[in-house]
Design an enzyme around this catalytic site. Structure first.
Site, mmCIF file in Angstrom:
data_model
loop_
_atom_site.group_PDB
_atom_site.id
_atom_site.type_symbol
_atom_site.label_atom_id
_atom_site.label_comp_id
_atom_site.label_asym_id
_atom_site.label_seq_id
_atom_site.Cartn_x
_atom_site.Cartn_y
_atom_site.Cartn_z
ATOM 1 N N HIS A 48 0.824 -1.221 0.000
ATOM 2 C CA HIS A 48 0.000 0.000 0.000
ATOM 3 C C HIS A 48 0.855 1.267 0.000
ATOM 4 O O HIS A 48 0.370 2.332 -0.356
ATOM 5 C CB HIS A 48 -0.933 0.010 1.210
ATOM 6 C CG HIS A 48 -1.957 -1.084 1.170
ATOM 7 N ND1 HIS A 48 -2.977 -1.126 0.251
ATOM 8 C CD2 HIS A 48 -2.099 -2.207 1.921
ATOM 9 C CE1 HIS A 48 -3.712 -2.205 0.443
ATOM 10 N NE2 HIS A 48 -3.195 -2.891 1.450
ATOM 11 N N ARG A 74 7.339 -6.009 2.432
ATOM 12 C CA ARG A 74 6.065 -6.594 1.967
ATOM 13 C C ARG A 74 5.870 -6.235 0.498
ATOM 14 O O ARG A 74 6.004 -5.087 0.103
ATOM 15 C CB ARG A 74 4.880 -6.077 2.790
ATOM 16 C CG ARG A 74 3.571 -6.700 2.319
ATOM 17 C CD ARG A 74 2.441 -6.520 3.301
ATOM 18 N NE ARG A 74 1.905 -5.167 3.323
ATOM 19 C CZ ARG A 74 0.752 -4.840 3.904
ATOM 20 N NH1 ARG A 74 0.052 -5.771 4.549
ATOM 21 N NH2 ARG A 74 0.326 -3.596 3.899
ATOM 22 N N GLU A 153 -5.500 -13.237 5.230
ATOM 23 C CA GLU A 153 -6.355 -12.069 5.432
ATOM 24 C C GLU A 153 -7.644 -12.166 4.623
ATOM 25 O O GLU A 153 -8.128 -11.161 4.114
ATOM 26 C CB GLU A 153 -5.587 -10.778 5.128
ATOM 27 C CG GLU A 153 -4.707 -10.818 3.894
ATOM 28 C CD GLU A 153 -3.872 -9.554 3.719
ATOM 29 O OE1 GLU A 153 -3.999 -8.603 4.477
ATOM 30 O OE2 GLU A 153 -3.073 -9.532 2.755
HETATM 31 C C1 3PY Z 1 -4.376 -5.944 6.939
HETATM 32 O O1 3PY Z 1 -4.761 -5.687 8.086
HETATM 33 O O2 3PY Z 1 -5.109 -6.260 6.005
HETATM 34 C C2 3PY Z 1 -2.952 -5.866 6.639
HETATM 35 O O3 3PY Z 1 -2.536 -6.252 5.584
HETATM 36 C C3 3PY Z 1 -2.036 -5.309 7.665
HETATM 37 O O4 3PY Z 1 -2.004 -5.936 8.777
HETATM 38 MG MG MG Z 2 -3.953 -6.514 4.157
#
Ligand code: 3PY
Ligand code: MG
Length: 265
Positions: A48, A74, A153
């Protein structure tokens, strides 16, 4: 010349507590300022944050002067060519976002290793990682120093978490509460009770699989709760947010306004 040893990986393997900060400003000068703050690790964010291979390289170069701090990069996606380029400029630990299956994780392991263990391209003459062929026996030592953190995630990633965590070569699993919240239907609410519950279960499952568990929370109380549940490495803030918060607080002192809640990612 000696091969640089990956202390972050060593620390992960013994579950040593490592507290870190997101570097999202994309600039070597500000990253160097933050290297003096005392965190255990710093994450250069190419997902990001406005970073490219050159800005990541610049940050790796300045941060090398602060070896007490570990550096992780990252990447924005699962591209094996990008992995090769970032390893060649000297990153040893990568965090890869949105891993949803064991196959994807295996592919990332291979991208970080030379044949026959993987498929990392060979270009050490041009690679800062090998100090331009100056590191003794680089090929024999490189794979061992590479460290892979996969990010889980999404609901699919959570479903496949144990299989992903068990992939050989995955050194640690990091939960991203913001994307997980979005995937669970709670966009913008990383601290929603259902998300917290999913994160807590994920931390336990990762630890049970014998891998280091990590998580992000800019809310210190929640970060400490996650630590109690077994997370060993955490990101507890974002440079951009810290800067903005301090600026707002200063401005508000003179404008008579209340500070807004800046804890969400
Ligand atoms: C998220 O929370 O989606 C991240 O990638 C960072 O922790
Ligand atoms: Mg994330």
């Amino acid at each position: 010349m000696k091969m640089p040893i990956n202390q972050f990986k060593k620390n992960l393997l013994v579950n040593r507590r490592q507290i870190g900060l997101f570097l999202g400003l994309g600039d070597a000068y500000t990253s160097e300022v933050l290297a003096t703050a005392g965190f255990d690790w710093l994450l250069i964010d190419g997902e990001h944050g406005p970073n490219d291979v050159r800005s990541i390289r610049d940050q790796l170069q300045v941060l090398a002067a602060y070896p007490e701090q570990q550096v992780v990069v990252r990447l924005p996606e699962h591209n094996t060519a990008t992995i090769k380029r970032v390893l060649d400029i000297g990153a040893q630990t990568l965090m890869i976002p949105m891993i949803e299956t064991a196959e994807q994780a295996q592919q990332m392991v291979k991208a970080m290793r030379y044949p026959p263990n993987g498929m990392r391209g060979v270009g050490t003459a041009m690679a800062r990682a090998a100090r331009w062929n100056g590191v003794d026996n680089y090929f024999a030592q490189a794979d061992e120093q590479m460290c892979l953190i996969v990010q889980i995630e999404s609901v699919t990633g959570i479903k496949n978490l144990v299989d992903i965590a068990n992939v050989e070569g995955v050194d640690a699993v990091f939960i991203g509460p913001s994307d997980l919240a979005a995937s669970m239907g709670h966009l913008g609410q990383p601290s929603h009770p259902e998300v917290k519950q999913a994160v807590a279960k994920a931390i336990a499952d990762i630890a049970n699989a014998g891998k280091a568990a990590g998580v992000f929370s800019a809310n210190p109380e929640l970060a400490l709760e996650y630590e109690k549940l077994g997370a060993s490495f955490m990101l507890v803030g974002v440079d951009v947010l810290l800067l903005r918060k301090a600026a707002i607080e200063l401005a508000n002192k003179f404008m008579g306004k209340q500070s807004e809640d800046l804890s969400s990612y």
